[in-house]
Design a protein around this motif. Sequence first.
Motif, mmCIF file in Angstrom:
data_model
loop_
_atom_site.group_PDB
_atom_site.id
_atom_site.type_symbol
_atom_site.label_atom_id
_atom_site.label_comp_id
_atom_site.label_asym_id
_atom_site.label_seq_id
_atom_site.Cartn_x
_atom_site.Cartn_y
_atom_site.Cartn_z
ATOM 1 N N ARG A 294 26.491 34.550 31.297
ATOM 2 C CA ARG A 294 25.306 35.028 30.816
ATOM 3 C C ARG A 294 25.337 36.137 29.980
ATOM 4 N N ALA A 295 26.412 36.951 29.730
ATOM 5 C CA ALA A 295 26.623 37.953 28.623
ATOM 6 C C ALA A 295 26.625 37.084 27.310
ATOM 7 N N ARG A 296 27.138 35.737 27.391
ATOM 8 C CA ARG A 296 27.135 35.270 26.007
ATOM 9 C C ARG A 296 25.735 35.111 25.424
ATOM 10 N N PHE A 297 24.739 35.233 26.151
ATOM 11 C CA PHE A 297 23.557 35.036 25.674
ATOM 12 C C PHE A 297 22.895 36.105 24.827
ATOM 13 N N TYR A 298 23.251 37.391 24.958
ATOM 14 C CA TYR A 298 23.100 38.456 24.271
ATOM 15 C C TYR A 298 23.956 38.615 23.023
ATOM 16 N N LEU B 178 13.642 36.973 22.647
ATOM 17 C CA LEU B 178 14.537 38.127 22.537
ATOM 18 C C LEU B 178 15.371 37.962 21.039
ATOM 19 N N ARG B 179 15.998 37.150 20.846
ATOM 20 C CA ARG B 179 16.694 36.945 19.718
ATOM 21 C C ARG B 179 16.140 36.966 18.223
ATOM 22 N N ARG B 180 14.898 36.265 18.417
ATOM 23 C CA ARG B 180 14.274 36.254 17.403
ATOM 24 C C ARG B 180 13.593 37.675 16.902
ATOM 25 N N ARG B 181 13.210 38.525 18.085
ATOM 26 C CA ARG B 181 12.379 39.687 17.761
ATOM 27 C C ARG B 181 13.249 40.766 17.603
ATOM 28 N N LEU B 182 14.692 40.724 18.274
ATOM 29 C CA LEU B 182 15.541 41.736 18.348
ATOM 30 C C LEU B 182 16.777 41.577 17.790
ATOM 31 N N SER B 183 16.898 40.593 17.005
ATOM 32 C CA SER B 183 18.363 40.064 16.407
ATOM 33 C C SER B 183 19.228 41.064 16.185
ATOM 34 N N ASP C 82 20.716 47.059 18.888
ATOM 35 C CA ASP C 82 21.692 47.612 19.774
ATOM 36 C C ASP C 82 21.474 47.494 21.077
ATOM 37 N N PHE C 83 20.120 47.069 21.834
ATOM 38 C CA PHE C 83 20.038 46.915 23.132
ATOM 39 C C PHE C 83 20.483 45.551 23.554
ATOM 40 N N LEU C 84 20.892 44.589 22.605
ATOM 41 C CA LEU C 84 21.538 43.351 23.022
ATOM 42 C C LEU C 84 23.024 43.595 23.300
ATOM 43 N N VAL C 85 23.403 44.526 22.404
ATOM 44 C CA VAL C 85 24.908 44.732 22.174
ATOM 45 C C VAL C 85 25.283 45.362 23.593
ATOM 46 N N PHE C 86 24.531 46.432 23.878
ATOM 47 C CA PHE C 86 24.770 47.198 25.186
ATOM 48 C C PHE C 86 24.686 46.077 26.390
ATOM 49 N N ALA C 87 23.657 45.446 26.659
ATOM 50 C CA ALA C 87 23.397 44.597 27.381
ATOM 51 C C ALA C 87 24.502 43.527 27.706
ATOM 52 N N GLN C 88 24.897 42.994 26.594
ATOM 53 C CA GLN C 88 25.997 42.194 26.904
ATOM 54 C C GLN C 88 27.480 42.829 27.248
ATOM 55 N N ASP C 89 27.611 44.224 26.627
ATOM 56 C CA ASP C 89 29.046 44.922 27.116
ATOM 57 C C ASP C 89 28.766 45.339 28.657
ATOM 58 N N ALA C 90 27.473 45.672 28.992
ATOM 59 C CA ALA C 90 27.548 45.828 30.549
ATOM 60 C C ALA C 90 27.789 44.725 31.215
ATOM 61 N N LEU C 91 27.191 43.595 31.132
ATOM 62 C CA LEU C 91 27.501 42.212 31.867
ATOM 63 C C LEU C 91 28.881 41.998 31.845
ATOM 64 N N GLN C 92 29.561 42.224 30.546
ATOM 65 C CA GLN C 92 31.315 41.990 30.439
ATOM 66 C C GLN C 92 31.930 42.888 31.541
ATOM 67 N N LYS C 93 31.415 44.149 31.547
ATOM 68 C CA LYS C 93 32.210 45.083 32.261
ATOM 69 C C LYS C 93 32.090 44.703 34.017
ATOM 70 N N LEU C 94 30.947 44.143 34.107
ATOM 71 C CA LEU C 94 30.415 43.711 35.385
ATOM 72 C C LEU C 94 31.371 42.750 35.938
ATOM 73 N N SER C 95 31.387 41.805 35.091
ATOM 74 C CA SER C 95 32.506 40.807 35.341
ATOM 75 C C SER C 95 33.770 41.024 35.553
ATOM 76 N N GLN C 96 34.213 42.030 34.842
ATOM 77 C CA GLN C 96 35.607 42.632 34.787
ATOM 78 C C GLN C 96 35.704 43.092 36.239
ATOM 79 N N ASN C 97 34.654 43.858 36.734
ATOM 80 C CA ASN C 97 34.853 44.466 38.029
ATOM 81 C C ASN C 97 34.811 43.534 38.892
#
Length: 754
Positions: free
Chosen positions: A188-192, A265-270, A273-288
Amino acid sequence: MTSSLPQLERFLYSHHSFAGLRQAIGILVPAIVLAGMFQLYDMGMVAALGALCVSLIDQPGGPRRYRTNEMLGGVVLGTGTVALTGLASAHPLALWILVPSLCFGFCMLTVFGKRGGQIGFACLLLMTLTMHTPMEPGQVLRHTLFSLLGGSFYFLFSYAVSRLLWYREEQHTLSVALFATADYIDARARFYDVANDLEDCYRKLILVQADMIEKHQSARDIVLRELPRGGHASDTRRQMLLDVFIHMIDLLDTMVATHTDYGVLRRRLSDSDFLVFAQDALQKLSQNINRISLGVARNRVPERNSRVQAELRALEYELELYRSQGLNRTEPDIYLLLVQILRRLRNATRIVERMSSLASPPDKSAQAVDVRMDKSLGRFLSRQELRPGLLASNLRLDSAHFRYALRMTIALLAAMGLTSVLSLVGDQYDTVSALTTQSHWILLTIILIMKPGFLITRKRNGWRLLGSLLGCFLSFLLFHLTGNQDLLLIVLVASCVLGNSLVLVNPLLAAVFNTLFVLVAFNFMAPITTLIIGERLLDTLLGCMIALACSYVLPWWEHSGMASLAREAQEANLDYLRKGLRYAELVRQERATTAPGLMEGTDLPISMQDALQAGGNAAAQPLQLSEAAQEAELAWKLARKNVHIAFSNFASAFYRMMGEPPSKQRNVPELNSLLIQNHMMASQISAAIPILASVKTLPETIAATLAYVEGTLSGQDAQPPAHQSIPEEWESLAYPLKQMQRAAQLIQREMRGL
């Protein structure tokens, strides 16, 4: 980034390696005892083959009583197969009658599902390995008794290990499910990441989700089969596993509670930084979660989690910045989408932190699960019905199981015919005769390769051929480098363990080690020469060619069953919606009578709103539900499990179809759309029901929209409700309802197109 943990470490602490070690010990002990203590090398191999038959049925997952019954069935059917095949082995005509008859009958066992197919495959394997040498009646009796001895030993050994090491088995199974959950969150993180192709992200997500649902069901069958009852020393350990499992399911509900429109989401906020932080959060949750999983498997306190608070604060800052810029007024849908993402990540972070604190070796007594809850949770376990009528009802040409049985029978007959012709040629050419004396290896190759689906057969063909080639090459090197019996015994044990462990993980490596195991085992009975290794390779090549050719005989193409699978996914979503609306209605009635002070909509506490809109469990509300409401909640959760399973079956079949020849792929755009819309529908139902259960009454506009969605999913030609603005206090329902209405319309249109 799929995982920060090495794949090797994940494998070593999985139930695959644990099961592989158990199977290897159960297979080798009879052979070692008979050969080492009684010098019965040939009968030791026969006993090992009998144990091998039962070990193929002894796969991880499923309630223990089902696996016990299946292994007993394997012992009985396997022993009977050895006796019949041994009696027919000295009579070619009897073999020509017996082999296709047994093949057809055992292949038809696939009507009873995966476990039935495993029993049939194990018996076919025994049949093939028994027919290679003609036997006298006295030899047949001896052969059958030692095969029964090996199978019985393995059954008793496996049963004892399961009873003694039940906790390790449950830990490993839960650990595999947690690893699969981590992979899902990482997908799911890859979507961001706007650099990733959206279609490719969806394809990977659906495949990972299908795999995760299967592993969750295995964990459910293992963890929920015996719950804490109080007064037992093992209750604290059972309670820990149960708590972690429940939080894992809550985490899944949180992640799928809302279908995010990533394209918008990608078209409007391509460049946001919101997408970057969301991806980082999901990747950290995956690691945890990976760390928690490893801690559960190793029975240790999980390593320190990566902190997600920085990403959450950055997301809050970005959201406040958008609010100050007026995004909530100009594009309310986009703003609500961002709010939902933040709330979902907050809730997921809390669940993962709680899971980490629970996944430690227990040091306190556990409370017993009450009887009613015990019975309720028992309804989530897999059910298995063995109805003889299933066999009779599938004896028709439009049955995939019947076609598979016929196809396998034709392939074995073709192999037997080919070896008969080659044996006649071999009378004139010694080389051909030497290379075809062990023709049962060709039949064995066909049995290992041919599966009901075309794609799986084609993949296994390549894996088997390449694995046999590598296994023969390694055997050639091994026999030329050393003749040390102790070293060969070590290689035998290691290859047996790895071959059994990798069957479900890496079929290519499993074929390599299984080929090495068989050749080293036969070397103990008679020295292996280069010619015999070449014979194994040639027989494998012939078997692969026959299997590939026969895969086009009465094939069952996946498109034949896609419409029914799509219909099952639609019906599962309809049932999920109806059960959810019934549950929400009962809770609203109880709120109106027991909590008159509770206000609607945004008057709920902020923390409760966060939990509800993130897909939280409505049962966690302070309101004490009546027995009727609790039963409705349980029915809704069961419907949710059925939705996941139906979607997983639909998605798996669709991607199998995409691996078939292009001429056999039908209705791809419609099926792809149905896949996405059913996924969206289930997600929005998960998001909407807890909110609907949190209020006392429903506005007429919302009730009309829900009635339209229900009618459309049930196939009615309902008219969409007139567009009316939803009151501001209900804005959290605006996006889910709009997506549900759109998804229902598209599902109805695509289903009619099929």
